[in-house]
Write a protein that holds these residues in place. Structure first.
Motif, PDB file in Angstrom:
ATOM      1  N   GLN A 142      72.213   2.882  48.231  1.00 19.86           N
ATOM      2  CA  GLN A 142      73.150   3.430  47.389  1.00 19.86           C
ATOM      3  C   GLN A 142      72.371   2.566  45.868  1.00 19.86           C
ATOM      4  OE1 GLN A 142      74.588   0.975  49.992  1.00 19.86           O
ATOM      5  NE2 GLN A 142      75.388   2.711  50.989  1.00 19.86           N
ATOM      6  N   ASN A 143      72.833   3.344  45.036  1.00 22.75           N
ATOM      7  CA  ASN A 143      72.447   2.779  43.533  1.00 22.75           C
ATOM      8  C   ASN A 143      70.995   2.858  43.468  1.00 22.75           C
ATOM      9  OD1 ASN A 143      75.066   2.320  43.058  1.00 22.75           O
ATOM     10  ND2 ASN A 143      74.909   0.321  44.029  1.00 22.75           N
ATOM     11  N   GLY A 144      70.361   3.941  44.182  1.00 22.87           N
ATOM     12  CA  GLY A 144      69.016   3.934  43.973  1.00 22.87           C
ATOM     13  C   GLY A 144      68.527   5.107  43.213  1.00 22.87           C
ATOM     14  N   GLN A 145      67.365   5.542  43.298  1.00 20.72           N
ATOM     15  CA  GLN A 145      66.792   6.901  42.708  1.00 20.72           C
ATOM     16  C   GLN A 145      65.765   7.516  43.662  1.00 20.72           C
ATOM     17  OE1 GLN A 145      64.844   4.620  39.130  1.00 20.72           O
ATOM     18  NE2 GLN A 145      63.717   6.685  39.082  1.00 20.72           N
ATOM     19  N   PRO A 146      65.635   8.891  43.716  1.00 19.46           N
ATOM     20  CA  PRO A 146      64.853   9.441  44.661  1.00 19.46           C
ATOM     21  C   PRO A 146      63.339   9.166  44.395  1.00 19.46           C
ATOM     22  CG  PRO A 146      66.280  11.024  43.393  1.00 19.46           C
ATOM     23  CD  PRO A 146      66.455   9.765  42.844  1.00 19.46           C
ATOM     24  N   HIS A 147      62.797   8.735  45.470  1.00 18.33           N
ATOM     25  CA  HIS A 147      61.416   8.270  45.575  1.00 18.33           C
ATOM     26  C   HIS A 147      60.506   8.938  44.925  1.00 18.33           C
ATOM     27  CE1 HIS A 147      60.801  11.084  48.863  1.00 18.33           C
ATOM     28  NE2 HIS A 147      59.526  10.728  48.939  1.00 18.33           N
ATOM     29  N   LYS A 148      60.642  10.352  44.797  1.00 13.64           N
ATOM     30  CA  LYS A 148      59.659  11.259  44.010  1.00 13.64           C
ATOM     31  C   LYS A 148      59.791  11.011  42.602  1.00 13.64           C
ATOM     32  CE  LYS A 148      58.015  14.553  47.641  1.00 13.64           C
ATOM     33  NZ  LYS A 148      58.094  15.942  47.992  1.00 13.64           N
ATOM     34  N   GLU A 149      60.692  10.414  42.293  1.00  9.54           N
ATOM     35  CA  GLU A 149      60.749  10.273  40.653  1.00  9.54           C
ATOM     36  C   GLU A 149      59.871   9.113  40.343  1.00  9.54           C
ATOM     37  OE1 GLU A 149      64.877   9.492  39.411  1.00  9.54           O
ATOM     38  OE2 GLU A 149      65.578  11.543  39.904  1.00  9.54           O
ATOM     39  N   VAL A 169      67.783  -3.753  52.927  1.00 12.11           N
ATOM     40  CA  VAL A 169      67.314  -4.902  52.082  1.00 12.11           C
ATOM     41  C   VAL A 169      68.311  -5.902  51.796  1.00 12.11           C
ATOM     42  CG1 VAL A 169      65.863  -5.431  50.092  1.00 12.11           C
ATOM     43  CG2 VAL A 169      65.109  -3.608  51.393  1.00 12.11           C
ATOM     44  N   ASP A 170      68.114  -7.041  51.836  1.00 13.69           N
ATOM     45  CA  ASP A 170      69.168  -7.986  51.268  1.00 13.69           C
ATOM     46  C   ASP A 170      69.571  -7.907  49.549  1.00 13.69           C
ATOM     47  OD1 ASP A 170      70.189 -10.873  51.738  1.00 13.69           O
ATOM     48  OD2 ASP A 170      69.319 -11.156  49.840  1.00 13.69           O
ATOM     49  N   LYS A 171      70.861  -8.023  49.795  1.00 14.49           N
ATOM     50  CA  LYS A 171      71.367  -7.659  48.296  1.00 14.49           C
ATOM     51  C   LYS A 171      70.834  -8.689  47.329  1.00 14.49           C
ATOM     52  CE  LYS A 171      76.107  -5.901  49.386  1.00 14.49           C
ATOM     53  NZ  LYS A 171      77.552  -6.443  49.478  1.00 14.49           N
ATOM     54  N   ASP A 172      70.526  -9.931  47.421  1.00 18.97           N
ATOM     55  CA  ASP A 172      69.980 -10.809  46.414  1.00 18.97           C
ATOM     56  C   ASP A 172      68.760 -10.302  45.944  1.00 18.97           C
ATOM     57  OD1 ASP A 172      72.208 -12.179  46.640  1.00 18.97           O
ATOM     58  OD2 ASP A 172      71.346 -13.781  47.889  1.00 18.97           O
ATOM     59  N   LEU A 173      67.793  -9.799  47.068  1.00 21.04           N
ATOM     60  CA  LEU A 173      66.635  -9.104  46.684  1.00 21.04           C
ATOM     61  C   LEU A 173      66.653  -8.056  45.833  1.00 21.04           C
ATOM     62  CD1 LEU A 173      64.537  -9.388  49.945  1.00 21.04           C
ATOM     63  CD2 LEU A 173      63.801 -10.203  47.720  1.00 21.04           C
ATOM     64  N   LEU A 174      67.681  -7.039  46.248  1.00 22.08           N
ATOM     65  CA  LEU A 174      67.806  -5.689  45.564  1.00 22.08           C
ATOM     66  C   LEU A 174      68.289  -5.807  44.024  1.00 22.08           C
ATOM     67  CD1 LEU A 174      69.567  -3.266  47.988  1.00 22.08           C
ATOM     68  CD2 LEU A 174      67.331  -3.215  47.224  1.00 22.08           C
ATOM     69  N   GLU A 175      68.925  -7.024  43.627  1.00 17.07           N
ATOM     70  CA  GLU A 175      69.277  -7.147  42.358  1.00 17.07           C
ATOM     71  C   GLU A 175      68.183  -7.732  41.376  1.00 17.07           C
ATOM     72  OE1 GLU A 175      72.474 -10.047  42.383  1.00 17.07           O
ATOM     73  OE2 GLU A 175      73.838  -8.647  43.355  1.00 17.07           O
ATOM     74  N   ASP A 233      62.871  -4.107  40.294  1.00 18.62           N
ATOM     75  CA  ASP A 233      62.749  -3.187  39.041  1.00 18.62           C
ATOM     76  C   ASP A 233      63.531  -2.070  39.184  1.00 18.62           C
ATOM     77  OD1 ASP A 233      60.924  -4.507  37.053  1.00 18.62           O
ATOM     78  OD2 ASP A 233      59.572  -4.665  38.895  1.00 18.62           O
ATOM     79  N   LYS A 234      63.307  -1.421  40.342  1.00 15.80           N
ATOM     80  CA  LYS A 234      64.140  -0.250  40.551  1.00 15.80           C
ATOM     81  C   LYS A 234      64.404  -0.017  42.278  1.00 15.80           C
ATOM     82  CE  LYS A 234      62.468   2.655  37.035  1.00 15.80           C
ATOM     83  NZ  LYS A 234      61.415   3.639  36.700  1.00 15.80           N
ATOM     84  N   ASN A 235      65.372   0.469  42.448  1.00 13.26           N
ATOM     85  CA  ASN A 235      65.471   0.587  44.060  1.00 13.26           C
ATOM     86  C   ASN A 235      65.431   2.228  44.314  1.00 13.26           C
ATOM     87  OD1 ASN A 235      65.992  -2.141  44.749  1.00 13.26           O
ATOM     88  ND2 ASN A 235      67.961  -2.179  43.646  1.00 13.26           N
TER      89      ASN A 235
END
Lengths: 250, 250
Positions: free
Chosen positions: A187-194, A212-218, A221-223
Motif C-alpha cells: 500500500q501507498n508505495g511507488q513502483p520500484h522501477k521509478e 515491514v513494520d508500520k513504524d519503520l515505513l513511516e 524516504d520512499k516505500n
C-alpha cells in the motif's frame, strides 16, 4: 587426535544441544555441516573451532585443516549429531561472527522479522551476489545460526557482514548521511522501477505475512512495491528481495 | 452426498494413487489441498471434479461449491489421503488442464528441466506475477501436478496457460516471428541489464545444476547472465527467474 565412539559421550551431548537457539546464544557457537560449508568457513580465519569427521570419510587434500583440532567419530555418533538425513560425514563447530553495524556501508539490506529459515538463507545468498556491503537483522528475525538458514545461504553467511540491531534507530544514521532508505509495502508505495539505480541505498524487506513494520515505513524516504501484472496475489519474499536488490544497485 | 469412513474404501485407495506421477498421467487427474488452492481452482470452470471434505470441517459460504459432487470423509480418511502433516480438511480432485502452445503469446517463459518442485512452483507464481502470457515446460522438467509444485505455485498454476513441448522445436516459431529468444548461461553471455525491456520475448530458464541445454543455447538470439558482484557462487534459479522476468518485461 580424539576419537569418540559413544553417543553418550558428553561432547556429543553438548554438540546436540547446539541444535537449539538457546544453547547457541549461550555459547556463541554453532554447527555447520557438509564439505561445501566447511570449505567456505575455512576461508575465514578463526571461524572453525573444531572439526568433527566421521571415521569412514576422508578429507580432501584441498581443504587446509592442519591447524584445526580434529575429532573422529563413528558413523552412529555422526548420525546423532547431524541434522540431515544423509550426513556427508563432516561437521564443524564454529564461533559466531561478531559484526557490529558499520556506518561506512553504502548498500545495506535491513531484514525486518523474516520468519522462514529458507527465506532468510536465500535472501542472504542473494544479497551476497548483489554485492551488498552489509545486512542488519532486526528483532523478530529467525536465528541466523539456524541450520536451515546456514544451508540455504550456501556459505554466504561467511561472505558479508551480518549484524543485529534496532532497525528504527539505525535508519536515522542513513537519513543523516543522505542515503535513501526504501521500505517495501503493497500500500501507498511507488513502483520500484521509478527509482533510479544508485551506489548507495538501504532496502528494508519485511515479514512474510505482515510485511515491514508500520513504524519503520513511516520513517523511510520512499516505500516501493513490485507491480503484479497477472493474477498472483504476491511474490515470495526472497524473489521480491532479488528483484529489488538487482534493480536498485548501480 | 457420499460419506466414507474406511481408509480401505476403493475410492480412498484410488485418491492415494494420485500421489504418483504415473497414476496422474494415466487418469489425467490430480489432487489439490487446502482452502486457498480450492478457491483458486473454483474460479475456473470444469477444473474440479469432486470435493473431498473432512466431516468436522465447514466450508466457508464464500466458496461456491453447489454444482460440485461432494464426499464427506472421516478425519482418519482425510489423513490417509492428505500429503500434508496438518491437513486443512479439504481436498479437490481436479482435471488436468489441457493447454497447447499458443503462437499468439508474446511474453513466454521456457523451462528446461527444472528438477525441484518448490523451484518450479515458485517460478510459475513469479511468471504469473510478472504477467507472462504462457509457460512451456520442456522435457525433463518435474511433473507440474506434483503436490509440492502446486503448493508453492500458490494457485498460479490456474492463472496462466502452462503447456508442455519440445523447446528446440518451439524456439523456431518465435525466431520466425522475430521475437527475441534469450537463453541464460554463466558462460559466453551478456549482462542482463544490457537488454532493453520489451513487449515480447522468450526467456529460457534451465536446470538447477547443469543450466540450459547446450543445443538450445546455440539457437537463441542472445544468452544472458546476471552478474555476481559478491562472493556467492550463483543465484537460486527461482531468484534468477524473478530478476530476469521483471527486468525484461516492459
Amino acid at each position: 587426535m580424539n576419537r569418540i565412539e559413544s553417543v553418550k559421550n558428553p561432547k556429543v551431548k553438548q554438540w546436540k544441544k547446539l541444535h537449539t537457539k538457546k544453547e547457541r546464544e549461550a555459547t556463541k557457537t554453532f554447527l555447520i555441516e557438509g564439505f561445501h560449508l566447511v570449505e567456505e568457513a575455512l576461508k575465514k580465519e578463526e571461524v572453525i573451532k573444531e572439526l568433527i569427521v566421521s571415521e569412514e570419510v576422508s578429507i580432501p587434500a584441498s581443504l587446509n585443516v592442519d591447524n584445526i583440532p580434529l575429532t573422529l567419530v563413528t558413523k552412529d555418533v555422526m548420525k546423532a549429531i547431524s541434522e540431515t538425513e544423509a550426513p556427508q560425514g563432516v561437521i564443524a563447530l564454529c564461533r559466531e561472527q561478531d559484526y557490529s553495524f558499520d556506518e561506512s556501508w553504502k548498500k545495506i539490506l535491513f531484514i525486518d522479522a523474516i520468519q522462514d529459515p529458507g527465506n532468510l538463507g536465500t535472501i542472504i545468498r542473494t544479497a551476497d551476489a548483489a554485492g551488498m556491503d552489509g545486512i542488519v537483522l532486526g528483532e523478530g528475525t529467525v536465528d541466523l545460526y539456524n541450520s536451515k538458514v546456514i544451508r540455504s545461504s550456501q556459505g554466504s553467511i561467511f561472505h558479508l557482514p551480518i549484524s543485529k540491531g534496532n532497525l528504527l534507530e539505525l535508519l536515522h544514521v542513513y537519513k543523516e548521511r543522505n542515503i535513501p532508505v526504501y521500505g517495501t509495502s503493497l500500500q501507498n508505495g511507488q513502483p520500484h522501477k521509478e527509482i533510479e539505480p544508485a551506489d548507495s541505498f538501504v532496502l528494508i524487506i519485511g515479514n512474510e505475512g505482515s510485511g515491514v513494520d508500520k513504524d519503520l515505513l513511516e520513517k523511510t524516504d520512499k516505500n516501493l512495491y513490485i507491480p503484479i501484472y497477472g493474477s498472483a496475489e504476491s511474490l515470495n519474499v526472497g524473489i521480491a528481495a532479488g528483484i529489488l536488490l538487482y534493480h536498485l544497485r548501480g
